[in-house]
Motif scaffolding. Structure first.
Motif, PDB file in Angstrom:
ATOM      1  N   GLU A 397       0.826  -1.207   0.000  1.00 50.54           N
ATOM      2  CA  GLU A 397       0.000   0.000   0.000  1.00 50.54           C
ATOM      3  C   GLU A 397       0.863   1.261   0.000  1.00 50.54           C
ATOM      4  OE1 GLU A 397      -3.477   0.796   0.404  1.00 50.54           O
ATOM      5  OE2 GLU A 397      -3.805  -1.181  -0.438  1.00 50.54           O
ATOM      6  N   VAL A 398       1.984   1.213   0.700  1.00 49.10           N
ATOM      7  CA  VAL A 398       2.856   2.387   0.777  1.00 49.10           C
ATOM      8  C   VAL A 398       3.749   2.476  -0.461  1.00 49.10           C
ATOM      9  CG1 VAL A 398       4.589   3.570   2.158  1.00 49.10           C
ATOM     10  CG2 VAL A 398       2.818   2.228   3.291  1.00 49.10           C
ATOM     11  N   ILE A 399       4.293   1.343  -0.891  1.00 51.75           N
ATOM     12  CA  ILE A 399       5.187   1.341  -2.056  1.00 51.75           C
ATOM     13  C   ILE A 399       4.444   1.778  -3.316  1.00 51.75           C
ATOM     14  CG2 ILE A 399       6.514  -0.170  -3.597  1.00 51.75           C
ATOM     15  CD1 ILE A 399       7.293  -1.789  -1.112  1.00 51.75           C
ATOM     16  N   ASN A 400       3.184   1.360  -3.454  1.00 51.69           N
ATOM     17  CA  ASN A 400       2.476   1.677  -4.699  1.00 51.69           C
ATOM     18  C   ASN A 400       2.113   3.154  -4.808  1.00 51.69           C
ATOM     19  OD1 ASN A 400       0.202   2.132  -3.129  1.00 51.69           O
ATOM     20  ND2 ASN A 400      -1.075   0.636  -4.160  1.00 51.69           N
ATOM     21  N   ALA A 401       2.318   3.916  -3.728  1.00 57.06           N
ATOM     22  CA  ALA A 401       2.084   5.357  -3.792  1.00 57.06           C
ATOM     23  C   ALA A 401       3.302   6.117  -4.298  1.00 57.06           C
ATOM     24  CB  ALA A 401       1.675   5.881  -2.411  1.00 57.06           C
ATOM     25  N   THR A 402       4.400   5.420  -4.568  1.00 57.55           N
ATOM     26  CA  THR A 402       5.615   6.068  -5.066  1.00 57.55           C
ATOM     27  C   THR A 402       5.645   6.046  -6.590  1.00 57.55           C
ATOM     28  OG1 THR A 402       6.872   3.996  -4.965  1.00 57.55           O
ATOM     29  CG2 THR A 402       6.852   5.369  -2.992  1.00 57.55           C
ATOM     30  N   PRO A 403       6.217   7.065  -7.245  1.00 54.62           N
ATOM     31  CA  PRO A 403       6.279   7.093  -8.711  1.00 54.62           C
ATOM     32  C   PRO A 403       7.049   5.911  -9.299  1.00 54.62           C
ATOM     33  CG  PRO A 403       6.818   9.239  -7.782  1.00 54.62           C
ATOM     34  CD  PRO A 403       6.775   8.285  -6.645  1.00 54.62           C
ATOM     35  N   THR A 404       8.066   5.444  -8.607  1.00 53.31           N
ATOM     36  CA  THR A 404       8.866   4.339  -9.116  1.00 53.31           C
ATOM     37  C   THR A 404       8.026   3.091  -9.329  1.00 53.31           C
ATOM     38  OG1 THR A 404      10.772   5.204  -7.926  1.00 53.31           O
ATOM     39  CG2 THR A 404      10.910   2.930  -8.707  1.00 53.31           C
ATOM     40  N   TYR A 405       7.140   2.818  -8.374  1.00 55.88           N
ATOM     41  CA  TYR A 405       6.299   1.635  -8.516  1.00 55.88           C
ATOM     42  C   TYR A 405       5.382   1.762  -9.726  1.00 55.88           C
ATOM     43  CZ  TYR A 405       2.608  -1.736  -7.895  1.00 55.88           C
ATOM     44  OH  TYR A 405       1.703  -2.746  -8.134  1.00 55.88           O
ATOM     45  N   GLY A 406       4.824   2.949  -9.955  1.00 50.79           N
ATOM     46  CA  GLY A 406       3.935   3.137 -11.093  1.00 50.79           C
ATOM     47  C   GLY A 406       4.615   2.813 -12.414  1.00 50.79           C
ATOM     48  N   VAL A 407       5.865   3.236 -12.570  1.00 50.59           N
ATOM     49  CA  VAL A 407       6.618   2.939 -13.798  1.00 50.59           C
ATOM     50  C   VAL A 407       6.832   1.433 -13.943  1.00 50.59           C
ATOM     51  CG1 VAL A 407       8.820   3.269 -14.986  1.00 50.59           C
ATOM     52  CG2 VAL A 407       7.756   5.192 -13.761  1.00 50.59           C
ATOM     53  N   PHE A 408       7.219   0.788 -12.837  1.00 51.45           N
ATOM     54  CA  PHE A 408       7.465  -0.657 -12.884  1.00 51.45           C
ATOM     55  C   PHE A 408       6.187  -1.431 -13.177  1.00 51.45           C
ATOM     56  CE2 PHE A 408       7.360  -4.705 -10.533  1.00 51.45           C
ATOM     57  CZ  PHE A 408       8.363  -5.385 -11.210  1.00 51.45           C
ATOM     58  N   ASP A 409       5.079  -1.052 -12.547  1.00 48.88           N
ATOM     59  CA  ASP A 409       3.817  -1.756 -12.749  1.00 48.88           C
ATOM     60  C   ASP A 409       3.335  -1.622 -14.192  1.00 48.88           C
ATOM     61  OD1 ASP A 409       1.435  -3.085 -11.221  1.00 48.88           O
ATOM     62  OD2 ASP A 409       0.521  -1.540 -12.484  1.00 48.88           O
ATOM     63  N   THR A 410       3.495  -0.431 -14.759  1.00 44.25           N
ATOM     64  CA  THR A 410       3.106  -0.226 -16.156  1.00 44.25           C
ATOM     65  C   THR A 410       3.934  -1.110 -17.090  1.00 44.25           C
ATOM     66  OG1 THR A 410       2.490   2.069 -15.667  1.00 44.25           O
ATOM     67  CG2 THR A 410       2.883   1.494 -17.977  1.00 44.25           C
ATOM     68  N   TRP A 411       5.236  -1.160 -16.849  1.00 40.97           N
ATOM     69  CA  TRP A 411       6.105  -2.003 -17.672  1.00 40.97           C
ATOM     70  C   TRP A 411       5.720  -3.474 -17.548  1.00 40.97           C
ATOM     71  CZ3 TRP A 411       9.368  -5.832 -15.764  1.00 40.97           C
ATOM     72  CH2 TRP A 411      10.211  -6.437 -16.703  1.00 40.97           C
ATOM     73  N   LEU A 412       5.478  -3.952 -16.338  1.00 38.88           N
ATOM     74  CA  LEU A 412       5.135  -5.364 -16.126  1.00 38.88           C
ATOM     75  C   LEU A 412       3.797  -5.709 -16.778  1.00 38.88           C
ATOM     76  CD1 LEU A 412       6.000  -7.992 -14.730  1.00 38.88           C
ATOM     77  CD2 LEU A 412       4.691  -7.251 -12.730  1.00 38.88           C
ATOM     78  N   SER A 413       2.838  -4.819 -16.702  1.00 39.35           N
ATOM     79  CA  SER A 413       1.532  -5.073 -17.315  1.00 39.35           C
ATOM     80  C   SER A 413       1.637  -5.169 -18.829  1.00 39.35           C
ATOM     81  CB  SER A 413       0.543  -3.965 -16.922  1.00 39.35           C
ATOM     82  OG  SER A 413       0.304  -3.981 -15.539  1.00 39.35           O
ATOM     83  N   ARG A 414       2.506  -4.338 -19.411  1.00 36.44           N
ATOM     84  CA  ARG A 414       2.688  -4.377 -20.860  1.00 36.44           C
ATOM     85  C   ARG A 414       3.395  -5.651 -21.303  1.00 36.44           C
ATOM     86  NH1 ARG A 414       5.291  -0.132 -21.186  1.00 36.44           N
ATOM     87  NH2 ARG A 414       7.410  -0.969 -21.431  1.00 36.44           N
ATOM     88  N   VAL A 415       4.403  -6.064 -20.530  1.00 40.91           N
ATOM     89  CA  VAL A 415       5.169  -7.262 -20.879  1.00 40.91           C
ATOM     90  C   VAL A 415       4.334  -8.535 -20.727  1.00 40.91           C
ATOM     91  CG1 VAL A 415       7.143  -8.695 -20.208  1.00 40.91           C
ATOM     92  CG2 VAL A 415       7.394  -6.223 -20.361  1.00 40.91           C
ATOM     93  N   THR A 416       3.540  -8.611 -19.652  1.00 42.70           N
ATOM     94  CA  THR A 416       2.770  -9.826 -19.362  1.00 42.70           C
ATOM     95  C   THR A 416       1.425  -9.874 -20.074  1.00 42.70           C
ATOM     96  OG1 THR A 416       1.799  -8.793 -17.391  1.00 42.70           O
ATOM     97  CG2 THR A 416       3.842 -10.061 -17.102  1.00 42.70           C
ATOM     98  N   GLY A 417       1.027  -8.795 -20.720  1.00 38.45           N
ATOM     99  CA  GLY A 417      -0.263  -8.771 -21.389  1.00 38.45           C
ATOM    100  C   GLY A 417      -1.433  -8.503 -20.470  1.00 38.45           C
ATOM    101  N   TRP A 418      -1.148  -8.115 -19.233  1.00 38.82           N
ATOM    102  CA  TRP A 418      -2.202  -7.849 -18.275  1.00 38.82           C
ATOM    103  C   TRP A 418      -3.050  -6.656 -18.693  1.00 38.82           C
ATOM    104  CZ3 TRP A 418      -5.366  -9.464 -14.803  1.00 38.82           C
ATOM    105  CH2 TRP A 418      -5.978  -8.588 -13.924  1.00 38.82           C
ATOM    106  N   THR A 419      -2.484  -5.727 -19.447  1.00 36.69           N
ATOM    107  CA  THR A 419      -3.215  -4.523 -19.874  1.00 36.69           C
ATOM    108  C   THR A 419      -4.475  -4.895 -20.636  1.00 36.69           C
ATOM    109  OG1 THR A 419      -1.137  -3.294 -20.006  1.00 36.69           O
ATOM    110  CG2 THR A 419      -3.050  -2.363 -21.135  1.00 36.69           C
ATOM    111  N   ARG A 420      -4.381  -5.863 -21.534  1.00 35.94           N
ATOM    112  CA  ARG A 420      -5.541  -6.265 -22.329  1.00 35.94           C
ATOM    113  C   ARG A 420      -6.629  -6.893 -21.461  1.00 35.94           C
ATOM    114  NH1 ARG A 420      -1.222  -7.678 -25.664  1.00 35.94           N
ATOM    115  NH2 ARG A 420      -1.282  -9.840 -24.925  1.00 35.94           N
TER     116      ARG A 420
END
Length: 602
Positions: A397-420
């Motif tokens: 909950e605390v880590i996901n409020a940081t900008p760094t996590y947002g960049v990493f989560d976006t990258w992981l979602s794109r790589v794994t296909g979770w975005t679709r």
């Protein structure tokens, strides 16, 4: 062996007409309060200054009228049945003669197992007012009713109110007030929320077909919960799943009010299913997503819960009415036996055991905080594992409020296909948060804790197992988790609390002004700078409390074991590291707010 502080009179002091009329009129007043709220809201719906679409009125009255009539009818039935005070307590039975011989011997033989909270304790049941209150059958109903009304309005507001979350009663009350009050109750009273919980209240009223009276036959299949699934880990699983769902749909952002309504209604229906199929409060044990959170944090609260004053008397009691029930009580809905309780983890403060005990041998004591976490001998592995999983959830909950996590989560979602997949579920562009990194971050904590206890077991030269060390020392994480998650809610609560004032007058955002407070209140959108220091202070207090508990566990259980000093240093070290990391993360989050002293340029 605990004994009462002073002898209890053998006759009831509540036979005077005043007390009998209080027992009659208080339930009448509560039923009248329900009707008052019902007519007030109904009048405003009908005479709303802003036109309300027909389907919204249908939703309101289809929920509001049947629910209110059902509850009022149950209340009237209970009032009529109990008008002459048939459940009045006549006074305790004389103490059995075997309690001082056979009972005392049995307690002495098990005194190591019954190691529980020691030191100065104040038994509230010794006070005449509390003793009278705990005997009342309407005691819990009176505590539950306001919350039941509030959360029924939350459902209706989410379904038919404005979509603006800052003007909707459902989202404002739930996410700007309730969450803060909830964690304050956990830290201060333990299972204080369970006493006033509106979800279990409504399910229990249906199960008992009554609001406060004692009914012999219950409206339920009464099945026993499968023994092999009797673990608090089920609650933790629901808690993590609910946390991910809340983040994904931005329920507590707050997002669309309809999501909040669906969440509350879903929990009520889920609880009702448990009440109709299983016995007593099985939901509170194995289905509630907050049961593990409340149970764990209750270990640092000063309330120890209802439990036996003198265990030797319990050893010779043959009826066990505190647990099984009597003509005055239902018995413990939490399946707890006060005569063997050593912690407050499963005490919902309902007081059924207090009403049922024929000897008045049940009390509710207050003691110094933190003691429930380290003094009781009995500790559970599933609770310890739950604490590590919940700590991982807090850090997510605390880590996901940081900008760094947002960049990493976006990258992981794109790589794994979770975005679709996310676009199908909620038309999200990014699919935040990705379930892989969500559960991955959480699992770091139990895995790291297990690794540390394996290392600690090596220090003991084979005399202690990793499982035993894990089970005991993870209780030292509880205060950091409890105060840390409370700190997480503070910015939202403190900066938006003022929005509650206008929403009380206009709960649905339709231009009402019931209390005259709908206009003229302005709130700040950016958290004041001092909130960060409150957060950091809470984390530090939680860390210091964790160090204290860890040290006490070492002294009580391992002071003469090989490697005790090394184990103590290792376990205190991990608590200290987490404290520093959590405080640093809160500072980093605050630095992202424009204008904050920690945000660049300095």
């Amino acid at each position: 062996m605990a004994t009462s502080e002073k002898p209890i009179p053998l006759s009831s002091p509540y036979s005077k007409p005043l007390y009998k009329w209080l027992d009659r009129l208080i339930p009448v007043g509560l039923a009248g309060f329900m009707l008052l709220v019902f007519f007030d809201y109904s009048w405003w719906v009908v005479h709303s200054p802003r036109p309300i679409a027909t389907w919204r009125r249908i939703i309101f009255f289809s929920i509001w009228i049947p629910t209110t009539l059902f509850y009022v009818s149950l209340g009237l039935k209970d009032i009529i049945q109990n008008w002459n005070g048939r459940w009045e307590f006549a006074g305790p039975k004389p103490r059995p003669p075997h309690a001082d011989t056979i009972g005392t011997q049995k307690v002495i033989l098990q005194q190591d197992y019954f190691r529980t909270v020691s030191g100065k304790r104040v038994d509230l049941s010794q006070n005449a007012f509390f003793r009278w209150l705990f005997h009342r059958r309407w005691y819990q109903f009176a505590a539950q009713l306001p919350n039941v009304i509030i959360f029924n309005i939350v459902i209706i507001a989410g379904l038919m109110g404005t979509v603006n979350p800052n003007l909707n009663f459902g989202t404002v009350i739930t996410w700007y007030l309730w969450f803060g009050v909830f964690f304050a109750l956990c830290l201060g009273i333990g299972r204080g929320w369970c006493l006033i919980c509106p979800f279990s209240a409504q399910a229990e009223w249906v199960q008992r077909l009554g609001l406060f009276s004692r009914r012999k036959k219950l409206f339920t299949l009464g099945r026993k919960w499968p023994q092999k699934y009797s673990t608090v880990l089920i609650s933790v699983f629901f808690f993590m799943t609910l946390t991910w769902t809340e983040e994904f749909y931005n329920v507590a952002g707050p997002g669309l009010p309809i999501f909040t309504a669906a969440l509350v209604a879903g929990i009520i229906l889920w609880d009702l299913f448990y009440a109709l199929v299983f016995e007593r409060r099985s939901f509170c044990h194995y289905g509630c997503p907050l049961a593990a959170v409340i149970g764990a944090t209750s270990a640092i609260a000063p309330f120890e819960g209802f439990r036996a004053k003198d265990r030797s008397l319990c050893k010779t009691c043959t009826t066990k009415e505190c647990m099984r029930g009597s003509d005055r009580s239902y018995g413990c809905g939490w399946f707890e036996y006060p005569g063997s309780m050593t912690s407050n983890f499963n005490c919902g403060l309902t007081g059924e055991c207090f009403k049922g005990c024929p000897y008045e041998n049940v009390g509710l004591s207050v003691h110094a905080p933190l003691k429930e976490a380290y003094q009781p001998k009995k500790k559970r592995f599933d609770v310890a594992l739950s604490v590590t999983l919940m700590m991982g959830t807090l850090f997510f909950e605390v880590i996901n409020a940081t900008p760094t996590y947002g960049v990493f989560d976006t990258w992981l979602s794109r790589v794994t296909g979770w975005t679709r997949i996310a676009q199908i579920l909620h038309t999200q562009l990014q699919g935040y948060p990705n379930p892989l990194d969500f559960f991955g971050i959480i699992l770091v904590w139990p895995l790291a804790a297990w690794g540390l206890t394996r290392l600690a077991a090596v220090f003991s030269r084979g005399t202690l197992t990793a499982r035993e060390l894990f089970t005991r020392y993870m209780y030292g994480w509880i205060p950091l988790f409890g105060l840390g998650i409370f700190a997480r809610q503070l910015p939202k609560v403190l900066t938006n609390a003022a929005t509650i004032i206008p929403v009380l007058s206009d709960p649905f955002g339709f231009g009402w002004n019931m209390l005259g407070t709908a206009t003229g209140v302005h709130t700040r959108s950016v958290a004041p700078d001092w909130i960060l220091w409150v957060q950091v202070a809470l984390v530090i207090i939680g860390g210091l409390s964790g160090l204290f508990i860890t040290r006490k566990i070492t002294q009580l259980d391992y002071h003469n074991k090989p490697g005790a000093k090394a184990i103590d240093a290792l376990m205190n070290g991990i608590v200290l590291i987490q404290t520093v990391a959590l405080a640093a993360l809160y500072v980093d989050i605050a630095a992202q707010n424009p204008g904050h002293p920690f945000s660049p340029p300095f």
